[in-house]
Every structure is written in structure tokens, then in C-alpha cells.
Enzyme design. Sequence first.
Site, mmCIF file in Angstrom:
data_model
loop_
_atom_site.group_PDB
_atom_site.id
_atom_site.type_symbol
_atom_site.label_atom_id
_atom_site.label_comp_id
_atom_site.label_asym_id
_atom_site.label_seq_id
_atom_site.Cartn_x
_atom_site.Cartn_y
_atom_site.Cartn_z
ATOM 1 N N ARG A 124 -22.833 82.760 12.887
ATOM 2 C CA ARG A 124 -22.310 81.735 13.794
ATOM 3 C C ARG A 124 -22.118 82.342 15.193
ATOM 4 O O ARG A 124 -21.688 83.497 15.324
ATOM 5 C CB ARG A 124 -20.963 81.268 13.246
ATOM 6 C CG ARG A 124 -20.271 80.158 14.021
ATOM 7 C CD ARG A 124 -20.922 78.845 13.800
ATOM 8 N NE ARG A 124 -20.034 77.725 14.167
ATOM 9 C CZ ARG A 124 -20.473 76.483 14.342
ATOM 10 N NH1 ARG A 124 -21.762 76.196 14.231
ATOM 11 N NH2 ARG A 124 -19.633 75.511 14.637
ATOM 12 N N THR A 405 -28.868 69.811 13.910
ATOM 13 C CA THR A 405 -28.954 71.090 13.224
ATOM 14 C C THR A 405 -30.222 71.047 12.384
ATOM 15 O O THR A 405 -30.861 70.012 12.281
ATOM 16 C CB THR A 405 -27.654 71.190 12.395
ATOM 17 O OG1 THR A 405 -26.568 71.202 13.307
ATOM 18 C CG2 THR A 405 -27.590 72.341 11.461
ATOM 19 N N THR A 423 -28.416 76.142 14.003
ATOM 20 C CA THR A 423 -28.284 75.058 14.974
ATOM 21 C C THR A 423 -28.117 75.555 16.402
ATOM 22 O O THR A 423 -27.715 76.706 16.637
ATOM 23 C CB THR A 423 -27.045 74.198 14.603
ATOM 24 O OG1 THR A 423 -26.974 73.053 15.442
ATOM 25 C CG2 THR A 423 -25.741 74.969 14.743
ATOM 26 N N ASN A 425 -26.400 73.154 18.112
ATOM 27 C CA ASN A 425 -25.435 72.068 18.230
ATOM 28 C C ASN A 425 -26.138 70.793 18.692
ATOM 29 O O ASN A 425 -26.689 70.092 17.860
ATOM 30 C CB ASN A 425 -24.231 72.418 19.111
ATOM 31 C CG ASN A 425 -23.071 71.453 18.871
ATOM 32 O OD1 ASN A 425 -23.000 70.857 17.802
ATOM 33 N ND2 ASN A 425 -22.192 71.295 19.827
ATOM 34 N N ASP A 447 -17.664 72.841 19.274
ATOM 35 C CA ASP A 447 -17.122 72.682 17.918
ATOM 36 C C ASP A 447 -15.692 73.229 17.805
ATOM 37 O O ASP A 447 -15.041 73.047 16.772
ATOM 38 C CB ASP A 447 -18.025 73.357 16.880
ATOM 39 C CG ASP A 447 -19.220 72.480 16.515
ATOM 40 O OD1 ASP A 447 -19.248 71.314 16.940
ATOM 41 O OD2 ASP A 447 -20.121 72.959 15.809
ATOM 42 N N SER A 476 -17.385 75.009 11.740
ATOM 43 C CA SER A 476 -18.649 74.325 11.516
ATOM 44 C C SER A 476 -18.546 73.439 10.278
ATOM 45 O O SER A 476 -17.656 73.609 9.443
ATOM 46 C CB SER A 476 -19.751 75.366 11.298
ATOM 47 O OG SER A 476 -20.944 74.745 10.882
ATOM 48 N N SER A 477 -19.496 72.509 10.165
ATOM 49 C CA SER A 477 -19.619 71.709 8.938
ATOM 50 C C SER A 477 -20.850 72.105 8.135
ATOM 51 O O SER A 477 -21.123 71.506 7.087
ATOM 52 C CB SER A 477 -19.734 70.222 9.292
ATOM 53 O OG SER A 477 -18.560 69.772 9.910
ATOM 54 N N GLY A 497 -26.649 67.128 10.387
ATOM 55 C CA GLY A 497 -25.898 65.874 10.352
ATOM 56 C C GLY A 497 -24.486 65.971 10.879
ATOM 57 O O GLY A 497 -23.697 65.045 10.677
ATOM 58 N N GLY A 498 -24.125 67.067 11.542
ATOM 59 C CA GLY A 498 -22.785 67.178 12.121
ATOM 60 C C GLY A 498 -21.722 67.005 11.053
ATOM 61 O O GLY A 498 -21.796 67.582 9.972
#
Length: 594
Positions: A124, A405, A423, A425, A447, A476-477, A497-498
Site C-alpha cells: 500500500r 482498482t 490501484t 485510486n 482514502d 483500504s477496502s 469497486g471502492g
Amino acid sequence: MRKSLKLFRAIGRRAVFNNRIIVILLFVVGAFGLAASPGAAQILAEGQRFSPVEADRLMVVSEEAQATLAGLAVMREGGNAVDAAVATAFTLAVTLPRAGNIGGGGFMVIHLAQTGEAVAIDYRERATDAAERDMFLDEDGEASPEKSRFSGLAVGVPGTVAGLALAHERYGSGKFSLAELIAPALALARDGFTVTPELAETLGNERVRERLMADPEARHMFYRDGAPPAVGTRLTLPHLANTLEAIAENGPAGFYRGPVAEAIVATVNARGGRMDLADLADYEAVVREPVRGTFEGYEIVSMPPPSSGGVHLVQMLNILEGAPFAEYGLNSADMVHLMAEAARRAYADRAVYLGDPDFVDVPVAALTDKAYAGTLRSEIDMAAATPSTEVRADQAKLPYESDQTTHFSVIDAAGNAVSNTYTLNFSFGVGFAAEGAGVLLNNELDDFSAKPGVPNAYGLVGGEANAVAPRKRPLSSMTPTIVLRDGKPYLVTGTPGGSRIITTTLQVILNATVHERDIMTATAAPRMHHQWLPDYIRIEEGFSPDTIRLLKEKGHDVRIQNAMGATQSIMVGPDGTRYGASDPRRPDGLAAGD
Ligand code: GLY
């Protein structure tokens, strides 16, 4: 270059699509410009649209055909799933520039067949040393989307190159150098690749075009005389090719030090950022323990914090465990209601407890505890929706998350599996690229909770745990996941898909386990989403009017909105057959195996 030619010749041998053998020399010639084939990727992808792709030993599924084929070629030449994943990831940085990247970051979950162990690589992006808690606020103390999404302050220190290099070094087969795995991407960037309808459409989108045209480097990369490239023409990315060559020659130092690092720092700071060369030189990817859970006899292995994905996936599965799935049936009103109520409670916890584990204590064990899930389950009324205001008194708010992403899944003959989501973003990230280096930069720091309690770009509200701090990673998701049955991979999956990533991954898993669907049906089924706040069930087209009416009778606000996610999944049958499914919601994806 010789190796890359060898790899692409290997691609040309054959790939199995839908039980049919299709010679795919189109891609080889497309890659080297001998002939352009308009829409070739789409035509091949259409062939596998609604049935899984079958193969005996190897499978790669990604959002872009050339990237899938680069990974497959590596495994055919004796590489393992991690080698293939590295080649696929570098290739996506060229051929899927809206989300594939070397200027962003992500997560990789690996199942190692020999030992049965799993690892999670956290690459990340992180905030710079000079980042400050209030740096995304305006003069009035309000969260400024301009600063957190479109300025140099939004750019996190990229992690992708470090993450891929770490994966290669520790978990690769040892048969390929990093340079050899970069070679397919380098050849495509240098010699050009055929512009697909999806890429042409994306670059032609007025909002994308306006953002990218405003930046000299991004304009140079994608537009000639202001026009996006036409379908079937070849796009070359010479500056990105030079950067890939620097990484191939010098390893991660080719990116984190020297001219590429200098270009990143200069570009970020010219846009109001606060990055220096030490931020890049000090960046490290981290190997973390995956989050684990069990569900109806399956084992779940997923991404731990700083992703919220694995924790809340396991939490929701725990809440749902034991439900009468056969009686409810896939996408019935009762099933959608139950998923929404589970998601409502999980996302409420997300807003309060989740953040970078190197900075805050995230109660992973408590949140994934079966007894805690039992308590939450006991609060669910199957006849009536619980208003989100009643779920938590201490309401934090959720920030917005972009859906641009990308995910890919890989499995090799030995059963090593890789689930990778990464990603920039937003689509094309922050919208500007490191000058002269062809590296599109992320806006991942949006984020963070710019102002705890204020929604981000995905409407997700975050709490103190996700406040900005120097060198911290934003929450993050992303939910790269491997589901095991009897200790072996059964499902390798994930999606863009956020904020919808976690519920999308949940539904693919439910559909492919308790709802007993094949992986393509599990993928294509219409999706729902609830994220606590805002308090409504978002659904795709395809739910019956009766289902919607029954949900409304239970007190839900139900809204039909755009398609959610683009899952790239592999299911393994009892006899070892690999079934691949690239989500038909996005046209350029490809599952290919051998
Ligand atoms: N930027 C989207 C996520 O990391 O979840």
C-alpha cells in the site's frame, strides 16, 4: 528483449477458452505491431462471456487480455504463480493504465502449495514524512476534496514496484529474473499495443480527457493533437518503457532512487505536495499474516489491515453462517436483507476501528470472532431493516472510494495461488504523471479520513483510526482472497469497486459456496451493496420487481445504480480442473489457461 520474444512466442502456442482451443497469434502480432487487430481482445473475451474457462493446470484471470497472456506465458515457461503475477502486474501498468500501475500500491495474498502456508504482501502507498493530520483541510477547517484528490498532497509514496520485487524475490520460482518478468510489459510499452474499444472509450471520456490533457506528461502519453487513440491503432509509451527498463536493469532502485525518483518528487511537489527523495528511498513493502476465518466448512484467507477487506469479509461471513441459504435462495429478498443487515453492522465497525496496524491497534481478533458475530446476528430482525442510526451511537462517517482498482487471480500446476488487487485510486489516479518518466501517480491519500466524520469520495466515513499521519498507510477496502477447501485453493477471487469491494467479494464467495453456482454464474449474478451510511441498499439491474417490493416492505430504501465490481476469479473443481471467470461487466478481461 530476447526473453520477451520467447514469452510472446509461447503465448502464440495455444490457450484454452471455453473448452475450445483458439490460436491467439493475433495478440502476438498485435504486441509487435506486425498487424493490428481491432477489438481482438473483446472478440476473444466475448467467447468466454457466460461460461467459465476450463484448464487442467494453469489459469490467469485479469481485466486485460495481454496481461493475462503475459502471466500464462511465464507459467508455461516453468514459472510459478508468483512469477506469473509479477509479469501480469507489470503488463497491466502498460495496457490498463486507468488502474494497472507502478505509481500506486496494493495487496497480494499468496497460498504456497508446498507448505500450505499463506502470506499477505502489503505494498500500500504511504503518506510522506512531511504529511500532517490536517493537510487536507481548507482555511475554514473543512475537508478539501481538491487537496485530497487532485493535488500533489494526495499522492502516496508508491508501493507497487517494491511489492512486486519482494514477491518475486521471496516467493518466485527462482527461474526468472525480475528483468525477465518485466520484459513483456517493456516490449508492449516500447513497441506498442493495440488500443481496445474499452481503452479508447476510457481515454475518450470527456472528464478523463480533460484531467489528463491538463498535464503535459499524461497528454504526451495518451493524446495526439488532443485526440484519444482510435480503436485498433497502436499506442506506445516510450517514457514508461524507459522507466521499466531502469527497473529491469537496477531492480527497485531503478524506481525508488535516481532519475525516476527525482521525476516523481519534482512532479508531486510542483503540484503542492510534500515528498522528498528519502520518502521514496525508504519505502518498504511489508509481509503480513493474512486474516483468516472459516465459513460453512471452507477456510477464508484474506488481506489484513491496512485493508479493511479481509476483516469485514470474515465478519460478514460469520454473521451469515448457519443461515438457511437453500431456503432463501440466491438474491431472494430475505437473502438480500440478511446480507444488507450484516454489511450495515460490519461497515459501521469499519468506520470506527480500522486503520494502519503500524499506527493503531486494530481489534482484528475481536471483529472476526464468531461469538461477536453471533451477537450481531441476534440483533437482526428478518422482518424489518434496522436504521443505521441505531447501529452505532458514536457515528463516524465513511469516505468515498473510487472503483478504478483492478484485480487478478493466478494458479499454477502445483496449486500455488495468487490473489492480487492494486490501484491508483481514481481512474488514472491523481490525473498527472511523473514528468519524463511516464508514471501515472496515485491519489490514494484520499482514502484517509481527511476530517474524521466527513465522507470520502465513496461516501465512506472514517474515524480517528484512519486519520492522516506521517508514513502511515490509508485504510483500504481491497479484498484479495483465497478460499480453501481441505487445505487447498477452491476459490481465488477479488475485485475493484471502492467501498463495494468487500460486499462484491462476499457475494462471489456465497454464490460459489452455499449457493452452489459455477464461477461464471456466481460472477454474473446481479449484486447488492450496503455500507451502513448512506443508509440504502444499492442494487444492480436484474433484481426482480417482487424482490425490490419485499425489501421496501421491510423498510429498506432500495436504489438501482451502476454495475458494481469486476471480479477476476478462479474456482478449482474436485478433480483439480481450473475454472476461470473474468467479470462480463468489463469488456477487456480474459481468463486463459492450459
Ligand atoms: N482506493 C480504494 C481502496 O483502496 O479501497
